[in-house]
Structures are given as C-alpha cells and as structure tokens.
Motif scaffolding. Sequence first.
Motif, PDB file in Angstrom:
ATOM      1  N   ALA B  19      48.727  47.609  46.013  1.00 13.14           N
ATOM      2  CA  ALA B  19      47.400  47.608  45.384  1.00 13.14           C
ATOM      3  C   ALA B  19      47.481  47.026  43.981  1.00 13.14           C
ATOM      4  O   ALA B  19      46.606  46.265  43.552  1.00 13.14           O
ATOM      5  CB  ALA B  19      46.850  49.027  45.334  1.00 13.14           C
ATOM      6  N   LEU B  20      48.558  47.360  43.280  1.00 13.66           N
ATOM      7  CA  LEU B  20      48.679  46.866  41.904  1.00 13.66           C
ATOM      8  C   LEU B  20      48.848  45.347  41.871  1.00 13.66           C
ATOM      9  O   LEU B  20      48.246  44.664  41.042  1.00 13.66           O
ATOM     10  CB  LEU B  20      49.851  47.558  41.195  1.00 13.66           C
ATOM     11  N   ILE B  21      49.657  44.840  42.773  1.00  8.39           N
ATOM     12  CA  ILE B  21      49.825  43.382  42.801  1.00  8.39           C
ATOM     13  C   ILE B  21      48.508  42.701  43.180  1.00  8.39           C
ATOM     14  O   ILE B  21      48.108  41.692  42.592  1.00  8.39           O
ATOM     15  CB  ILE B  21      50.942  42.982  43.798  1.00  8.39           C
ATOM     16  N   ALA B  28      43.825  37.868  37.700  1.00  5.01           N
ATOM     17  CA  ALA B  28      44.247  36.495  37.419  1.00  5.01           C
ATOM     18  C   ALA B  28      43.176  35.525  37.882  1.00  5.01           C
ATOM     19  O   ALA B  28      42.833  34.567  37.185  1.00  5.01           O
ATOM     20  CB  ALA B  28      45.571  36.206  38.121  1.00  5.01           C
ATOM     21  N   CYS B  29      42.618  35.805  39.062  1.00  4.25           N
ATOM     22  CA  CYS B  29      41.564  34.946  39.611  1.00  4.25           C
ATOM     23  C   CYS B  29      40.380  34.901  38.648  1.00  4.25           C
ATOM     24  O   CYS B  29      39.867  33.827  38.328  1.00  4.25           O
ATOM     25  CB  CYS B  29      41.156  35.495  40.972  1.00  4.25           C
ATOM     26  N   GLY B 340      43.794  40.298  47.071  1.00  6.07           N
ATOM     27  CA  GLY B 340      43.507  40.170  45.643  1.00  6.07           C
ATOM     28  C   GLY B 340      42.352  39.222  45.402  1.00  6.07           C
ATOM     29  O   GLY B 340      41.474  39.485  44.572  1.00  6.07           O
ATOM     30  N   ILE B 341      42.334  38.105  46.123  1.00  4.60           N
ATOM     31  CA  ILE B 341      41.277  37.117  45.910  1.00  4.60           C
ATOM     32  C   ILE B 341      39.914  37.681  46.302  1.00  4.60           C
ATOM     33  O   ILE B 341      38.916  37.436  45.632  1.00  4.60           O
ATOM     34  CB  ILE B 341      41.601  35.821  46.682  1.00  4.60           C
ATOM     35  N   VAL B 342      39.896  38.459  47.385  1.00  3.43           N
ATOM     36  CA  VAL B 342      38.621  39.046  47.827  1.00  3.43           C
ATOM     37  C   VAL B 342      38.025  39.896  46.701  1.00  3.43           C
ATOM     38  O   VAL B 342      36.849  39.779  46.364  1.00  3.43           O
ATOM     39  CB  VAL B 342      38.830  39.893  49.103  1.00  3.43           C
ATOM     40  N   LEU B 376      46.073  30.197  43.475  1.00  2.00           N
ATOM     41  CA  LEU B 376      46.792  31.471  43.521  1.00  2.00           C
ATOM     42  C   LEU B 376      47.635  31.607  44.793  1.00  2.00           C
ATOM     43  O   LEU B 376      48.735  32.142  44.752  1.00  2.00           O
ATOM     44  CB  LEU B 376      45.806  32.637  43.396  1.00  2.00           C
ATOM     45  N   TRP B 377      47.114  31.138  45.911  1.00  2.00           N
ATOM     46  CA  TRP B 377      47.922  31.154  47.154  1.00  2.00           C
ATOM     47  C   TRP B 377      49.192  30.341  46.949  1.00  2.00           C
ATOM     48  O   TRP B 377      50.288  30.780  47.276  1.00  2.00           O
ATOM     49  CB  TRP B 377      47.121  30.581  48.333  1.00  2.00           C
TER      50      TRP B 377
END
Lengths: 443, 403
Positions: B19-21, B28-29, B340-342, B376-377
């Motif tokens: 979850a943290l990552i 970051a996004c 993360g992106i979502v 990011l990917w």
Amino acid sequence: MRYNLMLAWHGLRRFPRSTVLAVLTVAMGLAATMTTLALLHQLTADPLPGRSSHLYLAWVDTVHAKPQQNQSLNEITVENYHRIKLGDARELLHDHRAAWQAAMASVFTELTGDGEQPRHARDYVLATTGEFMPLLGVSLRSGRGWTPAEDAAHTPLVVIDSEMAQHLYGTTDVLGRDLKLGHGVFRIIGVSVPFRPQPHFYELAAFGFGDRRRDEAFVPLSALLDAGVDLAGSDGCDEDAPKQKTLFGTDAIHCASLSYWVDLPDRRQAADFLAYLQHYAENQTSLAGYGKPAHAELTGVGTWLSKQNVVPDNVRLNAWLAGSFLLLCMANVAGLLAARFLRRGAEIGVRRALGAPRRAIFQQHVFEASMICLIGGALALPLTLFGLWTLRLQDSGFTDLARLDPAMFAALFLLALVVGVVTGWLPAWRASRVEPGLQVKSA
Amino acid sequence: MTHFAPILAALRRHRLATALIALEIALACAVLCNACFLIVGQLRMLHVESGVDESSLALISLGCDGCKGTDLNARVTTALRAVPGVQSVAVVNAVPFADHAGYAGVTLDHEHYIAVPHFYSGGPGAVEALGLQRVAGHAFQPEDFQVAENWLPKNTSVWVTRAFAERLWPGQDPLGKEFWSDTYHFRVIGVMAHLAPPDPGGGHGDSAGEWSVFAPVTPGDSLHGVYVLRASPAELPRVLREARDAAQKAAPEAVLNLPQSRTVPELRADYFRQTRIMVGMLAGVIVALLLVTALGIVGLASFWVQQRRKQIGIRRAIGATRSDILRYFQAENFLIVTAGIVVGVVLTFGLNLVLMKFYEVPRLPVYYLPVGALALWGLGQLAVLAPAMRAASVPPVVATRSV
C-alpha cells in the motif's frame, strides 16, 4: 527505553544499504521542503521586528466619487492601497490620537546635489511628516529630524541617507548643504542610516522586496508639494475636482494619495483609535450623495501584507510542490521500513515470547525510524544550504533573501523528528502486532 | 502469460508495504503531472513572440524632470544617429520587456470597459525601427502623427494586434472600427501579427499577452526620454555602449536610466529571469522525485527478493525457468504501479484543483495522465529490473537448505 534505543541502533546497522537509502531519501525530501520554506519564511518575515506588531495603516474613504463600480476589469483590480487625501491627513495629524503617526508617500523624482558640477540621481524619496523617525524606527547617523512646527511652516528641509549622500556629494558629511528636488532647494539637516525594511511594507506600489527599492531621502510633505513634485498614483480622485493639469499628475488635495501609518502600543488604544476614525468618517458631511457608507479601517502590518499579496505566487507554489515531494519521500521510507521490520518477524517473535510487551517492540521501531530521519535531517542541512545558495545566485529581487536563520534551522530538526515519528508509526505498529507463536515455530 | 492470482496472494501477505509503495506512486503521479504541466506553461511564456526585431534593438532611457521634451528629443536623437553603426533611431514610450508605459481600459460604447490593452506610442520611423509586422490595413501617413497634450492625441489612427482585434470584434474585420478610452477616441487603420506588451503574462487579463495598441504621436512633451535604436546584432553591444555615452553628453541635465538602457535581448533575459528560476526548480523537483521513487522501488523489491529466496528456490526446483521468476517480479511491480496510478488520477486532479483555486493555473489537460502513467510504468519496470534479475539467479539448490 535504553535497551530499545540500543536495539534500534543495532537495527540500523544490520542492513546498511537500505539504511543509507532511507537516510538519503529523507534528506532529499527535507532539503527540498526546507529550501522553499526558508524562502517563504524570509518573505513573510516581520519587516520591522519588535515594531510592526503595533503599527497600523489608518484609512478613511473620503473620496468624492461613487464606490468603485468595476473593481475588477478582466481580472485587473483597481489599485487600492488604502491611501487618504491630504486634508484628512492634516486633520488626523492635528488631532494626534496615536502615540506616533505620519502621513507618507514614496515619490520617484530627481535629486540634484549642489556645487559647480552637481551630480544627479533619480530615485525614491519619502514625502512624510515629522514623526516618521520614531514611527518607523529610522535612525540618524548625524544631524536631526524635523519638528511639527517646521512641517506646518513648509520649511524646505531634508534628511538624506548616507549612501545617497555618498553618491551625490562624495561624503557623508553633508549637514547644511543643499539638495534640489523639483524646483525647490532643500537644506540637509540629517543623515540617516539606510532604511531597508523587507518587505517594503509602508509603500507597496512598487515591488516590495530587494535592495533596489528603498527611500533614499525623507522630505517634509508640504514643502515637497510646494516644490512642484507630484505624488505618484492614487486610489481615486474626487469627481468634483478641478481639471487636472496632466493626466498622470496627482493632486494631493483631491486624490487619495497618502498612506497614514500610526503606532498604537496596545489593543485598547487600537480600539479607541478605530472608534475615533469611524467617528471622523461619519462627520464627513461633504460625502453625502455619493452613496458610500462612512468607512474607516485600521490594518496591522501582517494583515496588510497578506491582503496585498506581497509574497510572489511562485514561492508558494514551490512550497506546495516541495511539500508533496516530502510526503512522497515519507511514503517511500515508510514502505522501506515496513519491509525491513517485518523481515525481522522471527526476532520480534522471540522477544515477544520472552515477555517483551507490544509497547516495547513499538518503541524500538519508532526509535529506529526517528534515528533514520534525524540522520537524514543532519544530512539535509548542507543540502538545504546548497539549495539556498543556488537560489541566491539567481538575483531576482527577492531570492537574495533566501537564508537559513536559527529559527528555520530548529524547524528543520523538528520537522525531521516529526517526519520520523509519523513515518515510523505505521510500520512499527505493524511490527508490534506480530504473533509470537507462529514466528518461533517457523524459525 | 503470467498468472496474477499467485502474485495477488503474495501481495496480500505484505499489505502495508504494498500500500505504501502504491501510495508513493500515486503521489509521484500527482506531482509529476502537475509539475510538467507548470513547466510547459512557463516555457510557453519564455517563448512569447514580442513582435519586434529583438536581436537588433537597444533602448536608451533618460529621466529628466522639467526638461523641454522637444528640445531633449532633438539633441538626443541627433547624438544617437551620429553613433557609428546605428541604422535608425526613433522616439517611443516603451518596448517589449522594458518598463511598461501605460495600460488603459477601452470601451466600445462609452459604458462598459471590456479590455485593458497596453498603449504603445512612437514617433515617425518608430514602426520601421521596431520592425513591426503589419498584416492588414495601411501604413501611417505623416498627418497621422499629431501632438499630444498629455497622453495621446484626442483622435488617433492606431494599429492593433490581431489578438486584441479578435477580443474586441470577434470574427469581424477590425479595419475602420473605433474604440474609446475615457475621452480619447481611436480608429483602427492597421493590424499587426504580434506585439507583446512590455510585461507579457504580467497579470493583465490576457494570458497570451498580446493585447497591444500602437499609436502614432509627434514626439514632444508627452513623448520623450525613451529612444529605440537599431543596429546589426553583431555590433549592438558596442553601439549601446557608445550610445549611452552619446546620450549623456547630449543631455547632461538628464539622468540615464541604466537598468533600462540595455539591448532588448538583455531586457528579455532579465524579464524572464524569475520564470527561468521557476522552470529550474520544477525540473529539479521532477528529477528528484523520479529518483526517489525509483530508489524506493529498488529498495523494497530487493528486500522481497531476499525474503523469498527459499520460495524462489522451491519454484526453480519444481521446474520454473529463470524468465518465469523474472516475469513474476515484473508483473508484481506492474500491478502495484497500476494500483498507484488509479489512486494517482484522483490525487492529480485534486492537486490541480488546489493550484487552480489559489494560483492562476489552468485546468490540467487529460492527456497528461496517460503520459504520466506510461512514464511511471516504465520507471517501475526499470527500477525492478536489477532485483528481479537477482531473483532469477537464485539457484534451485536453495530449496534444499533450511533458512
């Protein structure tokens, strides 16, 4: 407690690579945030420490005109620096209800020295009244200020600052010499220490920061007007004013062009002064028919600066971004710590099986996280100084103010500690939840 | 194709770290998209078209209280023309990137002020000296230049920029149209492609910064003290130095405004200095951000690889190939970054809304998101590569050892 600290220290040294990684991440996040915060702090600093807390800008709106209809014309606000008309300033000065008070306007004009080959300069001069020295805390190197009597008599006197004196006369020993302003000749009666409040709060019509903008001389207002020097700009003029000579000249009688600053030592006096000002506004019979309610305001220095948006947007924007960046670094470090603490599940299990309470486990891990962040904070200091140094290289009016003062230095470490505790909280809590039985079995 | 089910099962055992990552990727996004957007906006500002021949122009600015304008103009222009290398000299009130001369609201019906352009004025030869490009209408005739009492002549034929014409009369031919400012009356006789106000982007309504009017005025009491001179770009610095001296000699009673008496390229560089600092800072934030994100992924993935050595060994022992292991970690990273992106999409627009509310930042275009997501990917895959390779090189024999 001590044992937990020791364990935390051991924990740090067990995985040196990831420790270094976490420390670097924290240092970068803290340095980015501190750099922008230090600049922001400098820009929102008290312009006159110890004095500005009891300085107020007094304003009564007595301009014979309808209230500004189009306050904003495609997002351009009409200037409003809360200035007042000359007549009101004279009345208020005469009543003298505050400890110190002065009307002032900063004027860009030509200064000419004396002698065979006079030197010129064009710069800002503060047209003001006698009490400006104790009010603003301008200090003299030699000579004197002027008296209310000299104000009233329109005596052409001037107090010049030492740098301008050096520029015009090549010496600071200039008492009794003449300075030409407009078409008048003013006798120098005092030499002052250059007065550079940051920001230039009492006159915001020009950009408020940096060394390029300061008042180089102080002149009695009435004498300067006699010498034909126009005040620059106003917050509006009477509709029934006589035709102006020029489009841009400001007629001080009919235009609100003076800032009126007062010194009120305590709250009660401030309240009394505001009541008096409101009363003054209500007695302006000539305002009838312009559809304006009688209006008086008293604004403190801090409020005034935030009202006028003195801090450049860019700086705040950067502070926002740096803050998001710090948050990201924290998430990052928390992730690292979580993985690291949980790898030690077996040891935690052993400690718990031997009777260590959850609290002790929790404490140990929070300590470990805090240590990482404190070391990161120590590392962030040189990084921050480097960041501020690069900012200062840019020389853009306000960036030369980018310095780290002791308060910000302390704030940096406090921030580091807070970040450490907040970051360590979750992973440490998770670590303290480890079930002892399971871990001991699998080990 | 990798099966996601076992990966998800494994991640469920590491809920917190995952979850943290993911949160980190989301942040970051948000910062990445917004910072890039701001940079693009600032860069657009930096490349604003001034509409004048910047590289061959310099400015001489004199301050003179109580000077006779006509006399000062005569003396200074004569002296400037005598400087070797000067091709032409004209009296103007401002040029782009110098101090602005005057903004004034204009109206089409004496009632509603609808725009605030910058009013440039210049004497004969100013248009040619500045190199203003006319795209429609006709040039100024000698009789268009009139004496102004204080600001501009009461009735003036002017040129306007295309952007400003479009603001006043959308879709119509502006030639011959009239507008007013206070009691001053203007008639459009020409349209310019570009002419930026002296302080483009200075918060004067139009963010594109192209609302300018050029008015012909006979130099004199209302127009003196600012002189534009034209020389070949190579000679410009020398010409400027000599021109400063010449102007001082010709008008000893005037004060040369040194910060303003520069070449236009210098003025431009100065004007945009703050913007450049801003771009530098933003770029710094972006680089630091990508670096930190990558480091975080590397750190965490390395930890997991170390932790799962035994499991990896077992998988290898029962027949998984190296590339299976490699792909497992890559897929895992892909899943986390996607999650993360979502979340990041929401955060990105949230941050953009905050910036819109407090600062004059426009709305973030949607296409920034897929670009940010791709970046990011890519970053995630690159960062996870080294730990995944290390995982793939775990020998199957590890399975037989106890931990």
